[in-house]
Scaffold this active site. Structure first.
Site, PDB file in Angstrom:
ATOM      1  N   ASP A  84       0.850  -1.190   0.000  1.00  0.00           N
ATOM      2  CA  ASP A  84       0.000   0.000   0.000  1.00  0.00           C
ATOM      3  C   ASP A  84       0.886   1.241   0.000  1.00  0.00           C
ATOM      4  O   ASP A  84       1.842   1.349   0.772  1.00  0.00           O
ATOM      5  CB  ASP A  84      -0.916  -0.008   1.237  1.00  0.00           C
ATOM      6  CG  ASP A  84      -1.954   1.104   1.153  1.00  0.00           C
ATOM      7  OD1 ASP A  84      -1.708   2.172   1.732  1.00  0.00           O
ATOM      8  OD2 ASP A  84      -2.991   0.907   0.491  1.00  0.00           O
ATOM      9  N   ILE A  85       0.569   2.212  -0.898  1.00  0.00           N
ATOM     10  CA  ILE A  85       1.343   3.452  -0.999  1.00  0.00           C
ATOM     11  C   ILE A  85       0.965   4.351   0.172  1.00  0.00           C
ATOM     12  O   ILE A  85      -0.226   4.614   0.415  1.00  0.00           O
ATOM     13  CB  ILE A  85       1.091   4.156  -2.329  1.00  0.00           C
ATOM     14  CG1 ILE A  85       1.435   3.204  -3.501  1.00  0.00           C
ATOM     15  CG2 ILE A  85       1.888   5.438  -2.423  1.00  0.00           C
ATOM     16  CD1 ILE A  85       1.114   3.776  -4.848  1.00  0.00           C
ATOM     17  N   GLU A 144      -4.597   2.601  -4.423  1.00  0.00           N
ATOM     18  CA  GLU A 144      -3.148   2.627  -4.265  1.00  0.00           C
ATOM     19  C   GLU A 144      -2.612   1.335  -3.680  1.00  0.00           C
ATOM     20  O   GLU A 144      -1.487   1.282  -3.187  1.00  0.00           O
ATOM     21  CB  GLU A 144      -2.744   3.790  -3.359  1.00  0.00           C
ATOM     22  CG  GLU A 144      -3.170   3.666  -1.904  1.00  0.00           C
ATOM     23  CD  GLU A 144      -4.549   4.253  -1.630  1.00  0.00           C
ATOM     24  OE1 GLU A 144      -5.334   4.319  -2.590  1.00  0.00           O
ATOM     25  OE2 GLU A 144      -4.815   4.636  -0.471  1.00  0.00           O
TER      26      GLU A 144
END
Length: 988
Positions: A866-867, A909
């Site tokens: 996950d960004i 994301e």
């Protein structure tokens, strides 16, 4: 009350007489033990236990045996369990065995190699060559079974007396009416004259040539076991152990006279093992009478069965599970043998032959083959380091009190913070010949010279770090190992040794010099580093070369060309030649042996961070400081463990996933697309190390090394006759005889030779007929065509041009439709922005791979990526910048993915990475590299000031039954990474 007192007095007088008589006999008895030659004290044996948690059907183990094929068998009240070293397979009341009940009380391997089983409801069965044969039951619970050289079966029962089952099917019964002391028979034993000794609830009987007689002057209490020890009959009773003499039976081992003895065994050394009802196990050997109980790790003090297998391990069946005693490559000294504490930090070989052991509660000394408790020092100190001076004094570095000196029997405090030490936590000591001492502490380096001020060195003077754990002197160069690298003191100047280019190596735990080869080996947090003293070349032998983990604490060489490496996860042995080949680039992989708890260590966690934590003793043994005692191994003994060759058996044959009965020859139907063969090497000392190789004759050109994989799989075999063969071996040992099975795959009807010949002939005839017809047709048409050719030429040319144009237009249209179809199919399974698989495609792959990992028992790892703070990127730099970031990160994920991996955009994301056949440690390493490279990406092409990191959650499929559980665990791990501050890898 008076009556009781008089009774006790009379009994006491008799017991005294018996006691002294027994004592004299036991002294004589003890001299005969000198022939015994037990290899180790009973407390030094490696101990293991099994219970229902490991697959046993019941924790009460009534009897134990081993069949000629190598399987071990354990009788329980819920069936008989067959053990192959890895898992148990249970046989109970079923058509295959023919037993009337699953309760099994007795096992015996007769002279013909048949396993006899007896148990509840008088049930009896025979097993030979894995073929079961039921035997008509007797009338009572079976306590004991026995077979003689003539093939007759003897059955001792609970209340039904003794049964003899003849080979012609007839049977006889002996009870009290025939002279048995009791109708309850507990034990049977054949002698060299062909007679049968019968132990009952009220004494001993003897059966010879069909005549049964009660044995005069035998003990009248229950006789639970019988054995010939030193060629003399020994009788285990409810009240002690008796030995047969010319004029009757006498009590031996006075300390056991009130002990209820349940089982006897004479092992291959000639030692006597004595199982008891309430007091565990005893052994009578050249070590005297030794005892093990639940205090020593036994599951229960009641011993129901004792057995010595072909590898000379001793198996004990108890009321609480299965217990094994065996010799092992490693032995461990712990508090049980007299160490002041099990947490050992350092070990030192002294020049006087003794070994000093530094623990969390002081120093122990090992001298003359045993620990010397009276010589222990500093019981209130946690000892980190040891060193011997040129005069034979011993320097002791502690965790909180500095350095002590032991000299000529006197212990004095030498150095601490008050005398100039940078820290009282002393992790490395290097004494010099002139009396000076270098000391590595948690706060820097000190140089002590008697009569001079203490010198101190920290990062201000050039150390790479203040936390010093290793010191080594080569000529006039001092090598210093710290938490962030290696520093060398050369001509009063500290010079760092660059190591970061070797897979980002930092920590240096130990130095090991081989002066003859001009080599210095460094134990680091990225593996083993080799430094050439003549050329200053550095090389890494680490994970990429095949080592199973990164951190190496200590390096020692044995006398047989091997390097031994200690770690948090066991002790590694590698070949010096192989290590040099990898370091020189002539080899890319290195093989190793990893030793841990199953090899005799109480804990596989070796200690590091202080020195010395491993030594080569004067006798060639290697000693390692561990979290649970000090473990030692004699390398020259390892060949002894390889000498035993484990027999190999074929255990299971699966055709298209369906189990088949194993026979010498198996016929496969034409639709047998997948054939799996599972096999086992029946060795029990090192079952996890057994190696296999297999070959399918008719398919494989040579033997295939299977490593420790115990199955082979073949798909889409062509019709034909094959022979599968497999061999097993212990590490460094000889290959076993091959287990073989013939596989005959039948063809479909159109694959048969007759059909193919018929098809060929028919095709040839049809071709000839067509040729003849064609020639005739051409002759008849030749004239007609000549007449028509002129008038039709123009017309045909016009039509040909029209058709050509229409065909070109149709081809163009079909090509466009094909491209649109491919594009739609790709859009349905692919994320339009990143090009990775989308959620739908990933779900399909996850389902298939999870099922595959469960079937093949291979790990499957899922990582969620996950960004961090992605919304800020969109809000601050635009959604276009966010899309470009997603594409760049997707490309990084793709670069770190193998062909077999599946990378997908999970949504927004968040990305997912599925890694089949990958351990959790391997996956964490991949994810850590991925996280680090994303963090290092240059985003200036997208926008100024962008810094992007990711959080990664990792989960593995072990012990899971559903793919949704894997998703949940990976999501939990991602959540944990977020909670801990993002930009990290966490595992569930």
């Amino acid at each position: 009350m008076l009556v009781c007192i008089k009774f006790i007095k009379s009994i006491s007088a008799k017991l005294c007489a018996v006691f002294f008589t027994a004592l004299l006999l036991s002294l004589l008895f003890t001299f005969s033990f000198s022939a015994s030659a037990a290899t180790a004290a009973l407390t030094d044996y490696f101990r293991e236990s099994w219970s229902t948690r490991q697959g046993l059907p019941h924790n009460t183990i009534n009897s134990i045996s081993q069949t000629p094929d190598g399987y071990l068998w354990f009788a329980t009240w819920e069936g008989v369990a067959r053990y192959n070293g890895r898992e148990f397979k249970v046989f109970g009341r079923e058509q295959q065995t023919g037993l009337p009940d699953s309760g099994i009380r007795a096992l015996h391997l007769d002279p013909k190699g048949r396993l006899l089983l007896g148990g509840s409801r008088g049930g009896l069965a025979l097993l030979q060559d894995q073929q079961w044969r039921p035997v008509d039951p007797v009338s009572s619970l079976v306590n004991e079974v026995h077979g003689d050289n003539q093939g007759r079966l003897w059955v001792g029962t609970e209340g039904g007396g003794l049964f003899g089952l003849n080979t012609d099917g007839s049977r006889q019964q002996w009870t009290r009416h025939h002279g048995l002391p009791s109708n309850t028979v507990y034990s049977l034993l054949h002698d060299e004259q062909g007679g049968l000794w019968v132990g009952t609830a009220q004494g001993l009987a003897y059966l010879l040539n069909g005549k049964l007689t009660a044995v005069a002057k035998s003990p009248t209490s229950p006789v639970f076991a019988l054995a010939f020890y030193n060629k003399t009959l020994h009788v285990a009773t409810e009240r002690g152990l008796y030995q047969q003499q010319a004029d009757g039976f006498v009590l031996v081992q006075p300390e056991l006279q009130q002990t209820a003895i349940s089982r006897l065994l004479v092992d291959h050394h000639g030692d006597l093992w004595i199982g008891t009802v309430e007091e565990g196990i005893f052994r009578l050997s050249n070590y005297g009478l030794e005892q093990l109980t639940v205090r020593h790790g036994m599951p229960n003090n009641r011993v129901l069965g004792i057995y010595e297998d072909r590898e000379h391990s001793i198996w004990l069946g108890t009321n609480g599970g299965l217990f094994r005693l065996r010799d092992a490559p490693f032995s461990t000294l712990s508090t049980e043998q007299g160490l002041p504490d099990n947490f050992v930090r350092t070990v030192l070989q002294h020049s006087d032959g003794g070994i000093w052991i530094g623990t969390a509660r002081g120093v122990a000394r090992y001298l003359h083959g045993k620990l010397q408790p009276e010589l222990q020092l500093l019981p209130d100190q946690s000892v980190l380091s040891l060193a011997e001076t040129a005069t034979g004094d011993v320097l002791i570095g502690t965790y909180s009190s500095g350095v002590f000196r032991y000299s000529k029997g006197q212990l004095t405090k030498l150095l601490n913070r008050d005398t100039g030490l940078l820290s009282n936590e002393v992790r490395a000591i290097l004494p010099l010949a002139d009396g000076a001492i270098w000391l590595g502490t948690a706060q820097g380096l000190n140089h002590y010279q008697p009569g001079k001020p203490m010198q101190s060195y920290t990062t201000r003077e050039g150390l790479t770090a203040d936390f010093v754990v290793a010191l080594h002197l080569i000529d006039d160069v001092l090598w210093v190992g710290t938490g962030t690298g290696v520093t060398r003191l050369i001509n009063e100047t500290f010079q760092p040794l660059p190591l970061s280019h070797l897979d980002q190596t930092e920590y240096a735990f130990d130095f090991f010099e081989q002066r003859e080869q001009n080599l210095l080996w460094l134990a680091t947090d990225r593996g083993l580093v080799r430094y050439r003293l003549d050329t200053a070349e550095l090389a890494l032998v680490g994970r990429k070369a095949g080592l199973p983990f990164d951190k190496i604490f200590q390096v020692q060489a044995d006398l047989h060309g091997n390097l031994w490496l200690s770690s948090n996860r066991g002790i590694l042995r590698i070949s010096q030649q192989d290590a040099n080949a990898v370091a020189e680039g002539t080899a890319t992989r290195i093989s190793y042996d990893l030793y841990g708890e199953s090899d005799g260590m109480l804990s596989a966690q070796a200690n590091g961070g202080s020195n010395p934590a491993a030594i080569l003793a004067q006798d060639g043994a290697l000693w390692f400081a561990t979290a649970s005692g000090v473990s030692r191994v004699q390398p020259k003994r390892l060949a002894d463990f390889a000498e035993a060759t484990p027999p190999v058996v074929l255990e299971e044959l699966l055709v298209n996933g369906v189990a088949q009965k194993i026979d010498a020859s198996i016929e496969l139907s034409p639709d047998s697309d997948r054939v799996e063969l599972h096999f086992a090497g029946l060795g029990y000392v090192m079952p996890g190390r057994i190696r296999y190789r297999s070959q399918l004759l008719g398919f494989d050109a040579h033997w295939l090394d299977k490593g420790q994989q115990n199955f082979a799989e073949y798909t889409n075999l062509a019709p034909g006759r094959y022979e599968f063969q497999v061999q097993a071996a212990n590490p460094g040992g000889q290959w076993s005889s091959a287990a073989r099975i013939e596989l005959i795959k039948h063809p479909y009807w159109w694959q048969t030779g007759k059909f193919q010949w018929l098809t060929a002939l028919s095709s040839l005839a049809l071709v000839l007929l067509l040729v003849y017809w064609r020639i005739s047709s051409l002759r008849h048409s030749e004239q007609r065509l000549k007449r028509q050719v002129a008038e039709k030429t123009a017309e045909l040319q016009q039509k040909a041009n029209s058709l050509q144009a229409a065909d070109a237009e149709k081809s163009l249209l079909l090509e466009r439709l094909h491209q649109q179809t491919l594009a739609l199919a790709e859009q349905a399974r692919q994320d339009g922005l990143t090009g990775l698989a989308n959620r739908r495609a990933f779900d399909e792959v996850l389902s298939k791979e999870f099922i595959r990992s469960q079937r093949l028992k291979q790990p499957l790892v899922l990582a969620f990526i996950d960004i961090d703070h992605f919304k800020q990127i969109n809000d601050t730099w635009s959604h276009n910048a966010g899309d470009l970031a997603l594409v760049a990160i997707a490309e990084k994920i793709r670069q770190h993915s193998r062909v077999v991996d599946c990378a997908a955009r999970w949504g927004g994301e968040e990305f997912a990475l599925l890694m089949p056949s990958t351990t959790l440690e391997q996956a964490q390493s991949v994810c850590e590299r991925l996280r680090h490279e994303i963090m290092q990406l240059d985003w200036q092409d997208i926008a100024d000031g962008i810094c992007i990191t990711v959080s990664i959650g990792v989960a593995i499929s072990e012990d899971l039954t559903d793919a949704k559980q894997l998703l949940f665990l990976a999501d939990q791990a991602l959540y944990q990474a977020k909670q801990q501050g993002r930009n990290r890898v966490c595992s569930a």
